[in-house]
Write an enzyme that holds these catalytic residues in place. Sequence first.
Site, PDB file in Angstrom:
ATOM      1  N   LYS A   1      -3.837  -8.419  -1.079  1.00 60.70           N
ATOM      2  CA  LYS A   1      -2.434  -8.413  -1.466  1.00 60.70           C
ATOM      3  C   LYS A   1      -1.937  -9.807  -1.851  1.00 60.70           C
ATOM      4  CE  LYS A   1      -1.782  -4.013  -0.282  1.00 60.70           C
ATOM      5  NZ  LYS A   1      -3.092  -3.576   0.208  1.00 60.70           N
TER       6      LYS A   1
HETATM    7  C1  LIG Z   1      -3.701  -2.352   0.131  1.00 67.53           C
HETATM    8  C2  LIG Z   1      -5.126  -2.312   0.469  1.00 67.53           C
HETATM    9  C3  LIG Z   1      -5.983  -1.391  -0.138  1.00 67.53           C
HETATM   10  C4  LIG Z   1      -5.490  -0.334  -1.105  1.00 67.53           C
HETATM   11  O1  LIG Z   1      -5.055  -0.882  -2.332  1.00 67.53           O
HETATM   12  P1  LIG Z   1      -4.133  -0.014  -3.303  1.00 67.53           P
HETATM   13  O2  LIG Z   1      -3.762  -0.949  -4.406  1.00 67.53           O
HETATM   14  O3  LIG Z   1      -2.949   0.410  -2.495  1.00 67.53           O
HETATM   15  O4  LIG Z   1      -4.941   1.141  -3.757  1.00 67.53           O
HETATM   16  C5  LIG Z   1      -7.329  -1.458   0.167  1.00 67.53           C
HETATM   17  N1  LIG Z   1      -7.803  -2.364   1.066  1.00 67.53           N
HETATM   18  C6  LIG Z   1      -6.990  -3.252   1.671  1.00 67.53           C
HETATM   19  C7  LIG Z   1      -7.588  -4.194   2.659  1.00 67.53           C
HETATM   20  C8  LIG Z   1      -5.642  -3.274   1.392  1.00 67.53           C
HETATM   21  O5  LIG Z   1      -4.852  -4.168   1.997  1.00 67.53           O
END
Ligand SMILES: *Cc1c(COP(=O)(O)O)cnc(C)c1O
Length: 497
Positions: free
Chosen positions: A113
């Site tokens: 993120k």
């Molecule tokens: C948010 C997240 C995901 C999923 O990503 P999306 O964009 O919501 O599909 C997968 N792995 C981790 C560690 C995340 O923080």
Amino acid sequence: MLYTSTRDKSVKVSSAQAIAKGISADGGLFVPESIPKITMDDIVGLTSKSYIERAKEILSLYLTDFTEEELDSCVNGAYGGSKFSSEKIAPLHSLGDGAEVLELWRGPTCAFKDMALQLLPHLLTVASAKSNPDKQIVILVATSGDTGKAALEGFKDVKNTKILVFYPNDGVSPMQKLQMTTQEGSNVGVCAIEGNFDDAQTGVKRIFTDKEIGKKLAGRGMMFSSANSINWGRLVPQIVYYVSAYCDMIDNGEIKPGDEINVVVPTGNFGNILAAYYAKQMGVPIRKLICASNANNVLTDFIKTGTYDRKRNFYSTISPSMDILISSNLERLLFLLSDMDDKLVGGWMSELSENGKYTVSDEVFKKLSEVFEAGCCDDAQTKACIAKTYNENGYLCDTHTAVAIDVYNSYKADSGDNTPTVIASTANPFKFSNAVLDAVHPGICNGMDEFDMVLKLHEETGAECPAQLANLKGKTPRFTGCCKKEDMEQVVFDMLK
Ligand SMILES: *Cc1c(COP(=O)(O)O)cnc(C)c1O
């Protein structure tokens, strides 16, 4: 470049407005009216450039109302300095046999993120200065764990903003919870809710689109915006790293310019994999996009059948950031696959909220199947994959990445497809020490607390725990509140007092 809404094509806004608003008033998501193209020559030209330069070039194609100076300062603010633990920002790690792990967790909060949420506050500050200069921005976030911390860290003490994060009380790992509840900064708030991630996300979406609440806020000189991946400003930075990974694979000799690659993404809200789809539509030669899910396999079923059915059990898994049954960004894909048919998409979304289910047209399903593959695995398979990857490749991965690697291994075995593949790695393994340690050493965790496990995982594997996680040991939480989902609105206004 103008942006429109997935539920009303007559909407036309600039990228600054799309980012400042977060979500369209009709409940739809903002998408660019067309997808800019890059040629193989452009891509080859980027191989000799830094991540920051690559980001500037890609972003400038989408954010056409940002000046060069503005983009320059946004991108340098996000990825410059030493906020990321790799000079390459999103480095590749080879597992051999054409499989390249794309490490997207080198940022301040150790999850992917950060790739978007280090940039978003800069984009949003510029965007709101252009479109709503005298409004204070209130960022509301629903998180399954990683978005919350990354958004708090990105927005802390950013002028003219406030940020409030809701997370499911029993739906995040102890490390994720501690990361959020100890957050510093004068403009931040964090509250748990009794419910799961979908409850948090539905609550936040409702507050966003409630006209009365909007008016109340406007009366105080404030407006809402979103740091969830419904915000285009979250999506667009993620396109960059797929272009960048392709450049790095040319650079390291894994592929020649023009060769196809596959991309595997551990998926929750469908933001990350959608960014890869945009990269493909721009001109990056991506053959298959492989959507990997945990036991919450609503997307696996959708991609295999064309029916999206959220009426099923919700599982709390060891990959909690993917414990999601309503994947918001799928709406953007459906809009693209249906040639921007807002009525059709709006209809499916109403069916989803009214009946929990919809089936796409044969035409859309056909286009979906040409590009997307899907697979899922449960917690036992996830742990087995962590152990196998560690023992056979010497690579320690987190639970989410393991879901992707497991689905990749199954896909490769079933299809015989040997295309070089980028596997998105979305978190540092120390964010999920319990599951990861238990995977490499079953049973060893019994009776240990979170930081015993961190230490043990380090001793067992030699992997280093990032300082920003290790330093949470002994910190006293600042935010201990937990509310009912009906009370989220009240919590918001209490915080804004
Ligand atoms: C948010 C997240 C995901 C999923 O990503 P999306 O964009 O919501 O599909 C997968 N792995 C981790 C560690 C995340 O923080």
